[in-house]
Design an enzyme around this catalytic site. Structure first.
Site, PDB file in Angstrom:
ATOM      1  N   SER A  58       7.069   8.929   1.002  1.00 57.22           N
ATOM      2  CA  SER A  58       8.523   8.695   0.952  1.00 57.22           C
ATOM      3  C   SER A  58       9.228   9.881   0.293  1.00 57.22           C
ATOM      4  O   SER A  58      10.351  10.235   0.686  1.00 57.22           O
ATOM      5  CB  SER A  58       8.848   7.383   0.234  1.00 57.22           C
ATOM      6  OG  SER A  58       8.630   7.500  -1.146  1.00 57.22           O
TER       7      SER A  58
ATOM      8  N   ASN B 181       5.791  19.237  -9.289  1.00 54.43           N
ATOM      9  CA  ASN B 181       5.181  17.913  -9.085  1.00 54.43           C
ATOM     10  C   ASN B 181       6.174  16.846  -9.541  1.00 54.43           C
ATOM     11  O   ASN B 181       6.996  17.089 -10.422  1.00 54.43           O
ATOM     12  CB  ASN B 181       3.898  17.788  -9.901  1.00 54.43           C
ATOM     13  CG  ASN B 181       3.219  16.437  -9.716  1.00 54.43           C
ATOM     14  OD1 ASN B 181       3.148  15.916  -8.589  1.00 54.43           O
ATOM     15  ND2 ASN B 181       2.741  15.834 -10.796  1.00 54.43           N
TER      16      ASN B 181
ATOM     17  N   HIS C  65       6.213  12.866 -11.038  1.00 54.21           N
ATOM     18  CA  HIS C  65       5.342  11.837 -11.602  1.00 54.21           C
ATOM     19  C   HIS C  65       6.197  10.641 -12.030  1.00 54.21           C
ATOM     20  O   HIS C  65       7.271  10.828 -12.614  1.00 54.21           O
ATOM     21  CB  HIS C  65       4.559  12.396 -12.790  1.00 54.21           C
ATOM     22  CG  HIS C  65       3.570  11.410 -13.338  1.00 54.21           C
ATOM     23  ND1 HIS C  65       2.397  11.103 -12.683  1.00 54.21           N
ATOM     24  CD2 HIS C  65       3.604  10.640 -14.444  1.00 54.21           C
ATOM     25  CE1 HIS C  65       1.745  10.187 -13.368  1.00 54.21           C
ATOM     26  NE2 HIS C  65       2.451   9.889 -14.449  1.00 54.21           N
TER      27      HIS C  65
ATOM     28  N   GLU D  87      13.231   8.685  -7.912  1.00 56.77           N
ATOM     29  CA  GLU D  87      12.478   9.908  -7.591  1.00 56.77           C
ATOM     30  C   GLU D  87      13.160  10.653  -6.447  1.00 56.77           C
ATOM     31  O   GLU D  87      13.235  11.881  -6.431  1.00 56.77           O
ATOM     32  CB  GLU D  87      11.038   9.570  -7.194  1.00 56.77           C
ATOM     33  CG  GLU D  87      10.184   9.069  -8.342  1.00 56.77           C
ATOM     34  CD  GLU D  87       8.745   8.818  -7.918  1.00 56.77           C
ATOM     35  OE1 GLU D  87       8.182   9.604  -7.152  1.00 56.77           O
ATOM     36  OE2 GLU D  87       8.165   7.793  -8.365  1.00 56.77           O
TER      37      GLU D  87
HETATM   38  C1  GAR Z   1       5.290   8.592  -6.282  1.00 55.39           C
HETATM   39  O1  GAR Z   1       5.696   7.535  -7.113  1.00 55.39           O
HETATM   40  C2  GAR Z   1       4.901   9.804  -7.117  1.00 55.39           C
HETATM   41  O2  GAR Z   1       5.698   9.972  -8.250  1.00 55.39           O
HETATM   42  C3  GAR Z   1       3.489   9.452  -7.487  1.00 55.39           C
HETATM   43  O3  GAR Z   1       2.944   8.915  -6.318  1.00 55.39           O
HETATM   44  C4  GAR Z   1       3.985   8.264  -5.575  1.00 55.39           C
HETATM   45  C5  GAR Z   1       3.956   8.788  -4.159  1.00 55.39           C
HETATM   46  O4  GAR Z   1       4.855   8.089  -3.341  1.00 55.39           O
HETATM   47  N1  GAR Z   1       2.776  10.611  -7.961  1.00 55.39           N
HETATM   48  C6  GAR Z   1       1.861  10.588  -8.937  1.00 55.39           C
HETATM   49  O5  GAR Z   1       1.500   9.567  -9.478  1.00 55.39           O
HETATM   50  C7  GAR Z   1       1.301  11.955  -9.318  1.00 55.39           C
HETATM   51  N2  GAR Z   1       0.547  11.886 -10.496  1.00 55.39           N
HETATM   52  P1  GAR Z   1       5.263   8.666  -1.933  1.00 55.39           P
HETATM   53  O6  GAR Z   1       3.966   9.034  -1.199  1.00 55.39           O
HETATM   54  O7  GAR Z   1       5.981   7.533  -1.242  1.00 55.39           O
HETATM   55  O8  GAR Z   1       6.145   9.861  -2.135  1.00 55.39           O
END
Ligand code: GAR
Length: 191
Positions: free
Chosen positions: A21, A112, A114, A179
């Site tokens: 996303s 990145n 998080h 995010e």
């Molecule tokens: C997001 O919440 C991102 O912040 C997290 O994985 C999710 C990915 O969602 N990342 C971490 O935890 C990195 N350490 P997405 O695939 O829908 O963008």
């Protein structure tokens, strides 16, 4: 890092492992006139990553790499990045740690996101741990990548209030919405 008016956009690769996303959101952002970046490559360690579908939808090149051997994978990735003239990398739900050697090749050019208020709650199962901790707030952070997990200079953060009946799923969704605003904001801030 300044972008000259009228100059070309910064060629960017987005690394994903899951639903993508943030990737989709970054692609949409990249198409705006004000965006300093263009998304030219999608890279994943997971051939089942749902986010890979955005490569087809938005006609962006995608590449898959097995991380069974980290060193080899990174070597191959560096070749592909060079071939595609990639200048900037956004990690978006990419669940692998990049080595010092890899990062050296893109010093200050890897971001990145998080889903916590770093330096709190680095690593996996973030929301579960936050809820157990009984904190009042969680949030999300965009930071420069260093070779340590979820570390490196923080660019922007957004606080999100934890509600009484939050489950990790509900909280994750609320933070994910933030995010999507935060990642473009971080990119606008550094260029
Ligand atoms: C997001 O919440 C991102 O912040 C997290 O994985 C999710 C990915 O969602 N990342 C971490 O935890 C990195 N350490 P997405 O695939 O829908 O963008």
């Amino acid at each position: 890092m300044a972008v000259l008016a009228g100059s070309k956009k910064i060629r960017t690769a987005v690394f994903i492992s899951g639903s993508g996303s943030n990737l989709k959101n970054l692609i949409k952002f990249s198409k705006l006139k004000k965006s300093p970046i263009s998304i030219n490559l999608i890279l994943s360690n997971n051939n089942k990553a749902k986010g890979l579908r955005f490569a087809k939808i938005f006609k962006i090149k995608k590449k898959l790499f097995s991380f069974k051997n980290n060193t080899l994978a990174e070597k191959k990735i560096l070749v592909v990045l060079k071939k595609n003239k990639i200048e900037f990398i956004c990690l978006a739900g990419f669940m692998r740690i990049l080595s010092k050697n890899f990062i050296k090749n893109f010093r200050g050019k890897i971001l990145n996101i998080h889903p916590s208020l770093l330096p709190q709650f680095k690593g996996l199962n973030t929301h579960e741990r936050v809820l157990k901790s009984k904190k009042k707030y969680s949030g999300c952070t965009v930071h420069f990548v260093s070779s340590k997990l979820d570390s490196g200079k923080i660019i922007v953060q957004k606080k999100v209030k934890i509600k009484k009946n939050d489950t990790s799923k509900i909280l994750a969704k609320r933070i994910l919405n933030q995010e999507h605003k935060l990642y473009p904001k971080a990119i606008m801030k550094i260029f």
